[in-house]
Every structure is written in C-alpha cells, then in structure tokens.
Design a protein around this motif. Sequence first.
Motif, PDB file in Angstrom:
ATOM      1  N   VAL A 102       0.855  -1.187   0.000  1.00 16.83           N
ATOM      2  CA  VAL A 102       0.000   0.000   0.000  1.00 16.83           C
ATOM      3  C   VAL A 102       0.894   1.241   0.000  1.00 16.83           C
ATOM      4  N   GLU A 103       0.707   2.088  -1.031  1.00 11.26           N
ATOM      5  CA  GLU A 103       1.497   3.309  -1.171  1.00 11.26           C
ATOM      6  C   GLU A 103       0.574   4.525  -1.113  1.00 11.26           C
ATOM      7  N   GLN A 104       0.794   5.405  -0.134  1.00 11.57           N
ATOM      8  CA  GLN A 104       0.035   6.645  -0.045  1.00 11.57           C
ATOM      9  C   GLN A 104       0.712   7.643  -0.974  1.00 11.57           C
ATOM     10  N   LEU A 105       0.051   7.875  -2.145  1.00  9.95           N
ATOM     11  CA  LEU A 105       0.742   8.549  -3.239  1.00  9.95           C
ATOM     12  C   LEU A 105      -0.267   9.121  -4.209  1.00  9.95           C
ATOM     13  N   ASP A 106       0.005  10.314  -4.730  1.00  9.46           N
ATOM     14  CA  ASP A 106      -0.755  10.868  -5.849  1.00  9.46           C
ATOM     15  C   ASP A 106      -0.427  10.041  -7.085  1.00  9.46           C
ATOM     16  N   LEU A 107      -1.454   9.602  -7.819  1.00 12.43           N
ATOM     17  CA  LEU A 107      -1.208   8.746  -8.978  1.00 12.43           C
ATOM     18  C   LEU A 107      -0.306   9.421 -10.003  1.00 12.43           C
ATOM     19  N   ARG A 108      -0.314  10.751 -10.047  1.00 15.42           N
ATOM     20  CA  ARG A 108       0.535  11.460 -11.004  1.00 15.42           C
ATOM     21  C   ARG A 108       2.012  11.345 -10.652  1.00 15.42           C
ATOM     22  N   VAL A 142     -13.238  13.006  -3.316  1.00 13.96           N
ATOM     23  CA  VAL A 142     -12.017  12.608  -4.016  1.00 13.96           C
ATOM     24  C   VAL A 142     -12.206  11.271  -4.721  1.00 13.96           C
ATOM     25  N   SER A 143     -12.898  10.322  -4.098  1.00 18.66           N
ATOM     26  CA  SER A 143     -13.024   8.976  -4.643  1.00 18.66           C
ATOM     27  C   SER A 143     -14.003   8.891  -5.805  1.00 18.66           C
ATOM     28  N   MET A 144     -15.049   9.731  -5.795  1.00 19.14           N
ATOM     29  CA  MET A 144     -16.111   9.600  -6.785  1.00 19.14           C
ATOM     30  C   MET A 144     -16.116  10.703  -7.836  1.00 19.14           C
ATOM     31  N   HIS A 145     -15.484  11.832  -7.553  1.00 22.14           N
ATOM     32  CA  HIS A 145     -15.513  12.962  -8.477  1.00 22.14           C
ATOM     33  C   HIS A 145     -14.107  13.311  -8.935  1.00 22.14           C
ATOM     34  N   ARG A 146     -14.008  13.894 -10.120  1.00 20.26           N
ATOM     35  CA  ARG A 146     -12.713  14.252 -10.682  1.00 20.26           C
ATOM     36  C   ARG A 146     -12.198  15.542 -10.077  1.00 20.26           C
ATOM     37  N   LYS A 147     -11.986  15.497  -8.774  1.00 17.81           N
ATOM     38  CA  LYS A 147     -11.458  16.649  -8.059  1.00 17.81           C
ATOM     39  C   LYS A 147      -9.937  16.587  -8.000  1.00 17.81           C
ATOM     40  N   ALA A 148      -9.395  15.387  -7.842  1.00 22.36           N
ATOM     41  CA  ALA A 148      -7.959  15.229  -7.654  1.00 22.36           C
ATOM     42  C   ALA A 148      -7.241  14.758  -8.911  1.00 22.36           C
ATOM     43  N   CYS A 149      -7.976  14.272  -9.930  1.00 27.23           N
ATOM     44  CA  CYS A 149      -7.333  13.780 -11.146  1.00 27.23           C
ATOM     45  C   CYS A 149      -8.334  13.777 -12.287  1.00 27.23           C
ATOM     46  N   SER A 150      -7.838  13.701 -13.506  1.00 26.14           N
ATOM     47  CA  SER A 150      -8.667  13.635 -14.697  1.00 26.14           C
ATOM     48  C   SER A 150      -8.462  12.296 -15.390  1.00 26.14           C
ATOM     49  N   LEU A 151      -9.281  12.015 -16.408  1.00 28.82           N
ATOM     50  CA  LEU A 151      -9.076  10.804 -17.196  1.00 28.82           C
ATOM     51  C   LEU A 151      -7.709  10.822 -17.873  1.00 28.82           C
ATOM     52  N   SER A 152      -7.276  11.999 -18.312  1.00 20.32           N
ATOM     53  CA  SER A 152      -5.954  12.097 -18.929  1.00 20.32           C
ATOM     54  C   SER A 152      -4.848  11.763 -17.932  1.00 20.32           C
ATOM     55  N   ASP A 153      -4.993  12.224 -16.687  1.00 19.69           N
ATOM     56  CA  ASP A 153      -4.017  11.871 -15.652  1.00 19.69           C
ATOM     57  C   ASP A 153      -3.939  10.357 -15.484  1.00 19.69           C
ATOM     58  N   ILE A 154      -5.104   9.703 -15.463  1.00 26.50           N
ATOM     59  CA  ILE A 154      -5.144   8.247 -15.290  1.00 26.50           C
ATOM     60  C   ILE A 154      -4.508   7.555 -16.483  1.00 26.50           C
ATOM     61  N   ALA A 155      -4.825   8.026 -17.706  1.00 20.93           N
ATOM     62  CA  ALA A 155      -4.262   7.418 -18.911  1.00 20.93           C
ATOM     63  C   ALA A 155      -2.744   7.539 -18.937  1.00 20.93           C
ATOM     64  N   ILE A 156      -2.232   8.715 -18.581  1.00 17.18           N
ATOM     65  CA  ILE A 156      -0.781   8.910 -18.554  1.00 17.18           C
ATOM     66  C   ILE A 156      -0.134   7.993 -17.525  1.00 17.18           C
ATOM     67  N   CYS A 157      -0.766   7.879 -16.363  1.00 14.44           N
ATOM     68  CA  CYS A 157      -0.243   7.001 -15.312  1.00 14.44           C
ATOM     69  C   CYS A 157      -0.185   5.554 -15.786  1.00 14.44           C
ATOM     70  N   ILE A 158      -1.277   5.076 -16.397  1.00 18.96           N
ATOM     71  CA  ILE A 158      -1.309   3.688 -16.889  1.00 18.96           C
ATOM     72  C   ILE A 158      -0.259   3.482 -17.973  1.00 18.96           C
ATOM     73  N   LYS A 159      -0.209   4.409 -18.933  1.00 18.89           N
ATOM     74  CA  LYS A 159       0.738   4.269 -20.043  1.00 18.89           C
ATOM     75  C   LYS A 159       2.168   4.132 -19.542  1.00 18.89           C
ATOM     76  N   ARG A 160       2.527   4.904 -18.532  1.00 22.52           N
ATOM     77  CA  ARG A 160       3.899   4.864 -18.042  1.00 22.52           C
ATOM     78  C   ARG A 160       4.166   3.669 -17.124  1.00 22.52           C
ATOM     79  N   LEU A 161       3.195   3.302 -16.304  1.00 22.15           N
ATOM     80  CA  LEU A 161       3.429   2.232 -15.333  1.00 22.15           C
ATOM     81  C   LEU A 161       3.404   0.840 -15.957  1.00 22.15           C
ATOM     82  N   VAL A 162       2.573   0.655 -16.992  1.00 20.57           N
ATOM     83  CA  VAL A 162       2.390  -0.681 -17.576  1.00 20.57           C
ATOM     84  C   VAL A 162       3.377  -0.885 -18.723  1.00 20.57           C
ATOM     85  N   ARG A 163       3.988  -2.050 -18.747  1.00 16.33           N
ATOM     86  CA  ARG A 163       4.944  -2.367 -19.811  1.00 16.33           C
ATOM     87  C   ARG A 163       4.240  -2.402 -21.172  1.00 16.33           C
ATOM     88  N   HIS A 164       5.011  -2.265 -22.250  1.00 22.38           N
ATOM     89  CA  HIS A 164       4.455  -2.376 -23.598  1.00 22.38           C
ATOM     90  C   HIS A 164       3.850  -3.772 -23.781  1.00 22.38           C
TER      91      HIS A 164
END
Length: 255
Positions: A102-108, A142-164
């Motif tokens: 468990v990591e307490q961390l901003d997804l960005r 924070v959990s249900m609304h896009r207050k802390a992140c956007s869909l683009s933030d999530i996409a960038i996070c996934i793209k970088r964290l997940v291997r090709h």
Amino acid sequence: MNGILKPPCADERIDDLQYKGMRLIQRRRGFRFGTDSVLLASYVRARAGDRVVDIGAGTGVLSVLINARTGAHVTSVEIQPELCELERRSISMNGQSASIDVEQLDLRDAPKRFGDGAFDIAVCNPPYFNGSLTGNDDSRTVSMHRKACSLSDIAICIKRLVRHGGSAFMVYPASGVFELARVMSEHLLEIKRYRFVQSSRTDAPYIVLIELKRGAKPFAVCEPPLVLYEADGAYTEEAREFYHMNADEETLNGE
C-alpha cells in the motif's frame, strides 16, 4: 489470520467479501466500495507472478480480491492516508501483507516512484463524475468525483506504469465509454475487450467493463452483456459467479 486486528471503531464496519473469507474494513460514513468494483475484480485476467498496480485503490477492495483470486502481487496506490490505513488493516486481517503493498501517493507521482513499465497490469475504478459533492465528506468527493485527477491523468499514469503489451482493466459508466476510449487511445491504450452490464434483460446498460492494452492496434471484442437480475429480482447465475456468491447467499455486503 496474520497480524493483530485493531477492533473497528464506532464509525467502522467489517464487510464480508464472500470470497475465501476475505474481509474489508470500511467507514460507515464516507466512501465505500460499490458492486462495480466487485464486478471489475472478477473481470480482471491476471496470473500468479504478475505485477499488478491498483490505481486509486480506495479502501483496497480490488487489491484484496485480485490477489485472493489470482495470486498476483498487487501494489495499491491511494492518495488519501485514512483509506490507506484502512486497507493496511484489512490486508493484515486477511493475511495478505506479503502480497499487497500500500502506497500513499498521488497517482501522477506513481511513475516517478515505481519507474516506467514496472507493472504487467493496471486496474482502476476511476472517479465517474465532474464537479464536487456537496457536504463535508472529502473522501467521497475525491473517490467519486474528478477533483484530484482527470481521465488524462489516469491514462498517462497507466501508459507509463504498464509495460508495452501489458493490460489495463477499468469500469466506467456506459454513457461515457466513448469519452474514455478517446482519452485512452490518445495515450496509446486501446480497448481490446468490453462488456456492458445491465440490471435486467430489459434495462439499458449502466456500466461497462473494459480491458485495454498498451501499444495494441485498435480492434475490440464486444462480449455479451452481463445481466445482474432475473425478472423476479433474483441474481442471475452469472451474476452470482461474479459476486462469488455461495448457494445460500442472496446479498452482497458493501454499498
């Protein structure tokens, strides 16, 4: 059962996840997991030895169920410290401390923390709504609304964290599936498999379960819809499988 379980306080409850005895500590008031998370956990394809990252983990229901179902090692990323603490207590109670981090961390900030391509699979039940909730419960906002992140933030996070060639699994409102597909495709994440979920055979779908792949060509398989309830209100047989229900169980704890 590993670790010493701190007794729940008056504002907490322990929910039975109805799978291998797994349980989850949640606040009575504030954000709690929904059935969409349970459906997503059953939709994920992972194996023992896979490295899975749970982005925006909340109280950790996806991490707990995916590890219990597949044996994959899961890293939970959650920005809210109080939810991280609840998850740590849950995984200790379930004997999963060696297989869930468990990591307490901003997804960005997660790509910098873990490195590019650090995971085989990402899972995410993202905030569905724009704007913010009224009231004082910041955890729900924070959990249900896009207050802390956007869909683009999530996409960038996934793209970088997940291997090709790695996968990502998400659940999203059916009405927003084209928006999600557009944003993910802009970041080289293409939908490969999707399944709409509807309450009854006559209702319109309300959420969609999605598998994406990093670096894949645009081509997706549309699976038959998942119907949750029969005409008499009973769960369908397939819904019972998704919810890990035993023959004598008729309800799913968690709201």
